[in-house]
Design a protein around this motif. Structure first.
Motif, short mmCIF file in Angstrom:
data_model
loop_
_atom_site.label_atom_id
_atom_site.label_comp_id
_atom_site.label_asym_id
_atom_site.label_seq_id
_atom_site.Cartn_x
_atom_site.Cartn_y
_atom_site.Cartn_z
N ALA A 1 0.84 -1.15 0.05
CA ALA A 1 -0.16 -0.06 0.09
C ALA A 1 0.76 1.24 -0.13
CB ALA A 1 -1.00 0.05 1.23
N ASP B 1 -1.68 -5.25 5.26
CA ASP B 1 -1.42 -5.14 4.05
C ASP B 1 -1.51 -6.39 3.34
OD1 ASP B 1 -0.17 -2.96 1.87
OD2 ASP B 1 0.99 -4.77 1.63
N GLN C 1 -4.86 -5.35 1.20
CA GLN C 1 -4.61 -4.31 0.19
C GLN C 1 -5.56 -4.53 -1.09
OE1 GLN C 1 -2.28 -3.98 -2.59
NE2 GLN C 1 -2.50 -1.62 -2.67
#
Lengths: 435, 435
Positions: free
Chosen positions: A410, B219, B223
């Protein structure tokens, strides 16, 4: 290497077990090459010991880094590192020495191997595994179960179903064996099903020493006709039909080979030319029974003779030879004879899709030992993974290993923060991943 | 590269064709991600042009010599040279931009490719092939038939039978698509059928910055949850259950993830700890709907959630984590979080058999673009040939090319002369070739 020492020490036990196999095989009426391959002698054991030393001295094929880069400027470090494939199932026919050769390559490459030998060699194989290979693994501090031997055909059938546990099957034997295994399993199979190799005499072969040309072709065909790297087909450029081909043909015939010729090449054979015949005889000692010349049939181009027969065909040009090979060959080994290695030779090696493509040399060179691999588990004619003679390197694969310091995607993708799904959905359409 | 210029020039035609697909898809009631992927916009075309330039600028993957040696002292010279695989069949779902990405990688690696796109994108795909790719090949002096497009499901069925003409099938899409293709063909298939990735929190993860640890896990999971490299499973060393895990769990829940916990990890989730919840909220913006905690079921360990759900399991030690991954994972990508990259990190990367194994970074990094391959045709979870993200290099194979000067094997093997079969048979037992 412990195995080499143990094999020397266990010699008597191995020979005794082999003797029992030999007696049983004789009683069963086994003969010919199958019987010959079964018999272990002192010299053959010494060859095996030498082979073990050679494999042990090969550079370690594992842990080699063949890609090393950083994922963007401040990103993690990415490496591609060689590693074992996993669990291999190797199926071979009568020859007990294959047990040692194959197991040594598997161990060197860090794989576990399940060996299935021919039933004729059951006692010899068991002695080699129990007296040599498994004790050697233990002495090296490794798990002896890395090498296991199964003996019955039924157990192979069950093993071929275990596609989640076995990573690769390597059949070593006849085309029929390879085919039957490919059809019986979803596990990847590495092996060649045919060795349909060709030699092509280019238009300029006339410029080479004719004796050398004839020797190369005779060697490709007759040095060991039953081997998969022996030539089955001779392609002759039309311009070479009346230059170097007559001596090549006479030499093959002198060496006991029967030629199966198409019309054009048939017309170019000079069966009555005494000068050529005497030159041919000087190239090869005359065989007890010289070969013949017969008209070729269409199926000949797809036939692996595995004996003293060779298909002969005239081609109009080099692309014609390449097309014939890519259509009828088995992707094993093909060789061009040319006075122009950089021109015609390069066009041939580029055009022919086989795993080994040669210029001015015998097809018989296609072999893991001669390629410097110490030994080979087999020759692969597939397009993927290892091709050609497969040694320890062909028994490895690789993995990507990356090290970060808390890296998140990200933060790399311009988001700058870890966003909840509702906000992130706006990014989805630019993601490069799978659909 | 001609294709990049042509794509810029043919923009209007491509967008028009895409608009027709979009209208038809709307009429058919297509919506959600499938619909989103179908829509080409100016920005997306620009991305494709950029991608074409990137692939064109990659080093040539063909003709690379990765082995170069002489066969014995006076022997032929042997080289192993990279070359194309041959004819590829690439099957993908709705996304029309995949046409350009995949074709560019295939052309760069010298392969011919038959593309089968989703029927929703039929007009867009045809426009990209006819207006961009085939004209670009012609401009480059190559055969435009190197890229062909087929549109119907029936033609795929027939193509999958052509195992003598097609060398590799690459399905790009759902696990169901990959599985159905593997079952329908004898051609080798390259692709991943699942992306069951895990993150493992080692016993020493407590020593790392807790926020960073939570970010990595969040993440990996959130994500882009639908991607194959998103994590589905969180393994937690028992000693980390009460150190770093509570914050990780709270962060995942804040990000909208539902945790499917085994007993031990369930007990360690601190749903009522306001300090942890507030820290978690600062790590991820609070999702509109926070996730839950539910008891895991045995099938969870083999489930690819592809959405905001994560299986959580406590493990006793690092080998336990490795074993879980090698048993339940899909060989795609797995990551360890540890304060000891050289010790525990190396043990993890060595033990886990997946194609990508990470230390202290998000699983989401497993991607051809991020690996520096320009693009990827897919991610392979197989053990053989290319593994992990597959770029141009994974679309090549190699052949052995050897050049001699009339070399014969007979003269190399101590025979010293070309002998007729009767004499040569004495040599057969020492031959190293196939049985």
């Amino acid at each position: 290497m412990h195995a080499a020492r143990l094999l020397s020490e266990a010699r008597a036990g191995v020979l005794e077990a082999n003797q029992a196999d030999v007696v049983a095989a004789k009683a069963d009426g086994l003969s010919g090459p199958m019987f010959d391959r079964l018999v272990l002698k002192e010299a053959r054991l010494e060859g095996l010991v030498k082979g073990l030393h050679e494999v042990a001295s090969l550079p370690d094929p594992l842990g080699r880094v063949n890609l090393d880069r950083q994922i963007s400027d401040s990103g993690p470090v990415l490496q591609r590192v060689s590693c074992p494939i996993g669990v291999l199932l190797v199926i071979f026919e009568s020859r007990p020495d294959a047990v040692v050769q194959i197991a040594s390559l598997c161990i060197k490459s860090g794989n576990s191997v399940i060996l299935k030998g021919g039933k004729e060699a059951a006692r010899s194989s068991a002695a080699l595994v129990e007296l040599v290979l498994r004790p050697a693994l233990e002495l090296a501090g490794l798990n002896p179960d890395m090498v296991q031997l199964v003996q019955t055909r039924e157990s192979v059938g069950r093993l071929l179903e275990l596609d989640s546990l076995i990573d690769l099957v390597i059949p070593r034997g006849s085309a029929a064996l390879v085919k039957s295994i490919k059809e019986a399993t979803r596990i990847p199979v590495m092996g060649h099903s045919d060795g349909l190799c060709a030699v092509y005499l280019h238009s300029d072969a006339d410029k080479l020493d004719h004796t050398t040309v004839a020797q190369m072709v005779v060697d490709s065909k007759t040095q060991y006709p039953a081997a998969c790297n022996s030539a089955e087909t001779l392609l002759v450029h039309e311009e070479s039909l009346n230059t170097v081909f007559p001596l090549v043909a006479a030499s093959l015939i002198s060496a006991g080979v029967t030629l199966r010729c198409d019309e054009l090449s048939m017309a170019a054979v000079r069966a009555g030319d005494t000068e050529i015949l005497s030159k041919a005889a000087s190239i090869v000692a005359v065989a007890p029974t010289p070969g013949n010349v017969e008209p070729a049939e269409p199926t000949d181009w797809d036939t692996e003779w595995l004996g003293p027969t060779m298909s002969v065909k005239a081609v109009r040009d080099l692309p014609g030879a390449v097309e014939h090979i890519n259509t009828h060959g088995s992707g094993h080994t093909d060789s061009i004879v040319t006075a122009d290695p950089d021109g015609a030779g390069a066009a041939f090696t580029s055009g022919v899709a086989s795993s080994s493509v040669f210029v001015n040399m015998s097809t018989r060179f296609a072999d893991g030992y001669r390629y410097g691999f110490g030994a080979e588990v087999g020759i692969s004619t597939a397009r993927l993974h290892a091709r050609g003679p497969v040694g320890v390197e062909g028994l490895t694969t690789y993995k990507y290993i990356a090290r970060g310091a808390g890296h998140c995607v990200a933060l790399f993708e311009g988001g700058g923060a870890l966003l909840p799904p509702a906000v992130r959905s706006a990014y989805h359409h630019v993601d490069r991943d799978r659909e």
